[in-house]
Design an enzyme around this catalytic site. Structure first.
Site, PDB file in Angstrom:
ATOM      1  N   LYS A   9      73.007  46.202  33.113  1.00 50.33           N
ATOM      2  CA  LYS A   9      72.384  45.723  34.347  1.00 50.33           C
ATOM      3  C   LYS A   9      73.443  45.280  35.371  1.00 50.33           C
ATOM      4  O   LYS A   9      73.226  45.377  36.583  1.00 50.33           O
ATOM      5  CB  LYS A   9      71.400  44.597  34.041  1.00 50.33           C
ATOM      6  CG  LYS A   9      70.176  45.067  33.249  1.00 50.33           C
ATOM      7  CD  LYS A   9      69.401  46.135  34.009  1.00 50.33           C
ATOM      8  CE  LYS A   9      68.129  46.567  33.322  1.00 50.33           C
ATOM      9  NZ  LYS A   9      67.370  47.576  34.075  1.00 50.33           N
TER      10      LYS A   9
ATOM     11  N   TYR B 240      72.768  44.868  27.189  1.00 51.68           N
ATOM     12  CA  TYR B 240      71.825  44.802  28.319  1.00 51.68           C
ATOM     13  C   TYR B 240      72.512  44.186  29.532  1.00 51.68           C
ATOM     14  O   TYR B 240      72.386  44.697  30.654  1.00 51.68           O
ATOM     15  CB  TYR B 240      70.594  43.997  27.909  1.00 51.68           C
ATOM     16  CG  TYR B 240      69.437  44.081  28.883  1.00 51.68           C
ATOM     17  CD1 TYR B 240      68.620  45.215  28.938  1.00 51.68           C
ATOM     18  CD2 TYR B 240      69.138  43.022  29.740  1.00 51.68           C
ATOM     19  CE1 TYR B 240      67.552  45.284  29.819  1.00 51.68           C
ATOM     20  CE2 TYR B 240      68.072  43.081  30.625  1.00 51.68           C
ATOM     21  CZ  TYR B 240      67.279  44.216  30.663  1.00 51.68           C
ATOM     22  OH  TYR B 240      66.215  44.287  31.543  1.00 51.68           O
TER      23      TYR B 240
ATOM     24  N   THR C 246      55.416  41.939  31.143  1.00 48.65           N
ATOM     25  CA  THR C 246      55.227  43.385  30.970  1.00 48.65           C
ATOM     26  C   THR C 246      55.291  43.662  29.470  1.00 48.65           C
ATOM     27  O   THR C 246      55.707  42.793  28.685  1.00 48.65           O
ATOM     28  CB  THR C 246      56.353  44.207  31.649  1.00 48.65           C
ATOM     29  OG1 THR C 246      57.584  43.969  30.953  1.00 48.65           O
ATOM     30  CG2 THR C 246      56.501  43.870  33.116  1.00 48.65           C
TER      31      THR C 246
HETATM   32  N1  NAD Z   1      59.933  42.772  32.436  1.00 51.52           N
HETATM   33  C1  NAD Z   1      60.954  42.011  32.771  1.00 51.52           C
HETATM   34  O1  NAD Z   1      60.904  40.787  32.638  1.00 51.52           O
HETATM   35  C2  NAD Z   1      62.179  42.626  33.369  1.00 51.52           C
HETATM   36  C3  NAD Z   1      63.147  41.747  33.866  1.00 51.52           C
HETATM   37  C4  NAD Z   1      64.300  42.281  34.442  1.00 51.52           C
HETATM   38  C5  NAD Z   1      64.463  43.642  34.540  1.00 51.52           C
HETATM   39  N2  NAD Z   1      63.513  44.472  34.029  1.00 51.52           N
HETATM   40  C6  NAD Z   1      63.752  45.903  34.147  1.00 51.52           C
HETATM   41  O2  NAD Z   1      62.641  46.507  34.767  1.00 51.52           O
HETATM   42  C7  NAD Z   1      62.507  47.856  34.325  1.00 51.52           C
HETATM   43  C8  NAD Z   1      61.097  48.079  33.822  1.00 51.52           C
HETATM   44  O3  NAD Z   1      60.866  47.221  32.718  1.00 51.52           O
HETATM   45  P1  NAD Z   1      59.403  46.855  32.191  1.00 51.52           P
HETATM   46  O4  NAD Z   1      59.415  45.425  31.864  1.00 51.52           O
HETATM   47  O5  NAD Z   1      58.374  47.387  33.095  1.00 51.52           O
HETATM   48  O6  NAD Z   1      59.426  47.672  30.797  1.00 51.52           O
HETATM   49  P2  NAD Z   1      58.353  48.605  30.081  1.00 51.52           P
HETATM   50  O7  NAD Z   1      58.866  48.764  28.710  1.00 51.52           O
HETATM   51  O8  NAD Z   1      56.975  48.090  30.294  1.00 51.52           O
HETATM   52  O9  NAD Z   1      58.484  49.982  30.884  1.00 51.52           O
HETATM   53  C9  NAD Z   1      59.641  50.763  30.823  1.00 51.52           C
HETATM   54  C10 NAD Z   1      59.248  52.224  31.002  1.00 51.52           C
HETATM   55  O10 NAD Z   1      60.450  53.010  30.946  1.00 51.52           O
HETATM   56  C11 NAD Z   1      60.182  54.155  30.163  1.00 51.52           C
HETATM   57  N3  NAD Z   1      61.426  54.690  29.604  1.00 51.52           N
HETATM   58  C12 NAD Z   1      62.178  54.178  28.596  1.00 51.52           C
HETATM   59  N4  NAD Z   1      63.237  54.963  28.349  1.00 51.52           N
HETATM   60  C13 NAD Z   1      63.153  56.000  29.232  1.00 51.52           C
HETATM   61  C14 NAD Z   1      63.949  57.135  29.486  1.00 51.52           C
HETATM   62  N5  NAD Z   1      65.052  57.416  28.754  1.00 51.52           N
HETATM   63  N6  NAD Z   1      63.575  57.978  30.479  1.00 51.52           N
HETATM   64  C15 NAD Z   1      62.484  57.723  31.207  1.00 51.52           C
HETATM   65  N7  NAD Z   1      61.662  56.681  31.006  1.00 51.52           N
HETATM   66  C16 NAD Z   1      62.009  55.824  30.026  1.00 51.52           C
HETATM   67  C17 NAD Z   1      59.215  53.684  29.095  1.00 51.52           C
HETATM   68  O11 NAD Z   1      58.519  54.762  28.496  1.00 51.52           O
HETATM   69  C18 NAD Z   1      58.329  52.731  29.898  1.00 51.52           C
HETATM   70  O12 NAD Z   1      57.228  53.413  30.453  1.00 51.52           O
HETATM   71  C19 NAD Z   1      63.589  48.058  33.267  1.00 51.52           C
HETATM   72  O13 NAD Z   1      64.731  48.666  33.860  1.00 51.52           O
HETATM   73  C20 NAD Z   1      63.904  46.635  32.835  1.00 51.52           C
HETATM   74  O14 NAD Z   1      65.189  46.522  32.293  1.00 51.52           O
HETATM   75  C21 NAD Z   1      62.379  43.996  33.456  1.00 51.52           C
END
Ligand code: NAD
Length: 281
Positions: free
Chosen positions: A183, A179, A216
């Site tokens: 990132k 990860y 989330t």
């Molecule tokens: N939630 C956090 O704390 C956090 C922190 C830092 C970064 N992020 C990043 O933010 C982004 C969203 O995360 P989130 O927390 O909303 O996660 P989440 O799991 O709620 O949502 C992720 C979405 O991506 C979709 N997805 C997964 N693989 C896919 C693919 N191959 N093609 C298309 N869609 C796909 C899933 O179906 C889901 O709807 C991610 O890139 C994550 O790494 C999240």
């Protein structure tokens, strides 16, 4: 368009009152077209709703067609414009199909939010090559393919690409080798693409967003998967966040909106950290 704040998790009363001051003519991204990957859940869902609320015509894509359709329907129910598309960001053929679907309905694309991502926990010794590739395929290749396939559609000045990285793209964690790498790649490919776009004279800005711990499904499921250790881990996270609490999806969606709008017109190649102070020390 009716306000849709209530559909965004934890939109505060203060924010609601502030945004209700806007009339249609003051919408911040009126007449712009946006594509949000992974728009069916979490940060992508909140960003889709927020961009639609401020006037964008939104293409919500997700590997889960059902989730994308639910979010698009919410936007339409409130008077916005949205289309759901099935989309696996790791497949170039899917990007071509999404490209064609947008081109059939719109003259150009103004905003691309490369948000789709997956979490994976494991250190250097226990992470297999196939796990490494699976994580990097979505989180890193997906962003590369997104920028590559969407740039030709971003023909109007004022274009904005927003790549969702993470604080884990800035600092290391012993249990997040794949990860972290994925990132970190997003952070620097953002700068490379930003420089290319300015050199080429395109009116397209490219920036990355670095969320900390945000409530989330990804984070909730990650913590729950720890079983008996979940509560202790949760308390450790809270203790490490100077502001003392996790962020909400709307906190990231508001940053995405700012970067999508012309309000951020002098920003490119930048990294916006939204983490309650986590990386400040
Ligand atoms: N939630 C956090 O704390 C956090 C922190 C830092 C970064 N992020 C990043 O933010 C982004 C969203 O995360 P989130 O927390 O909303 O996660 P989440 O799991 O709620 O949502 C992720 C979405 O991506 C979709 N997805 C997964 N693989 C896919 C693919 N191959 N093609 C298309 N869609 C796909 C899933 O179906 C889901 O709807 C991610 O890139 C994550 O790494 C999240």
């Amino acid at each position: 368009m009716t306000r849709i704040d209530d559909n965004i998790p934890a939109m505060g009363q203060h924010d609601h009152q502030l945004y209700c001051l806007h009339g249609t003519e003051f919408m911040r991204i009126n007449n712009k077209t946006a594509l949000i990957t992974g728009g069916g859940s979490g940060l992508g869902e909140a960003s889709s709703l927020r961009l639609a609320e401020e006037g964008a015509r939104v293409f919500v894509t997700d590997i889960s067609q059902e989730s994308a359709e639910r979010v698009a329907q919410t936007i339409r129910d409130f008077g916005g414009q949205a289309t759901a598309l099935h989309h696996d960001v790791t497949q170039e053929s899917d990007w071509s199909r999404v490209h064609d679907a947008i081109a059939a309905e719109c003259q150009s694309l103004d905003i691309l939010v490369n948000n789709a991502g997956v979490a994976f926990s494991g250190n250097i010794e226990e992470t297999s090559l196939s796990d490494w590739r699976a994580v990097n395929s979505v989180n890193s290749d997906g962003v590369f393919l997104g920028m590559k396939n969407c740039l030709p559609m971003m023909t109007k000045p004022g274009g904005s690409i927003i790549n969702i990285s993470s604080i884990e793209g800035i600092i290391g964690d012993p249990n997040l080798i794949a990860y972290n790498a994925s990132k970190g790649a997003v952070r620097l490919m953002t700068k490379s693409a930003a420089l290319h776009c300015t050199q080429a004279g395109y009116g397209i800005r490219v920036n990355s967003v670095h969320p900390g711990f945000i409530e989330t499904p990804m984070v909730a499921e990650g913590i729950a998967a720890m079983g008996d250790a979940a509560e202790e881990f949760h308390q450790q996270i809270l203790a490490a966040i100077p502001m003392g609490h996790l962020g909400q999806a709307i906190d990231i969606a508001n940053a995405v909106l700012f970067l999508a709008s012309d309000e951020s017109r002098y920003m490119t190649g930048s990294e916006m950290v939204i983490d309650g102070g986590y990386t400040a020390h």
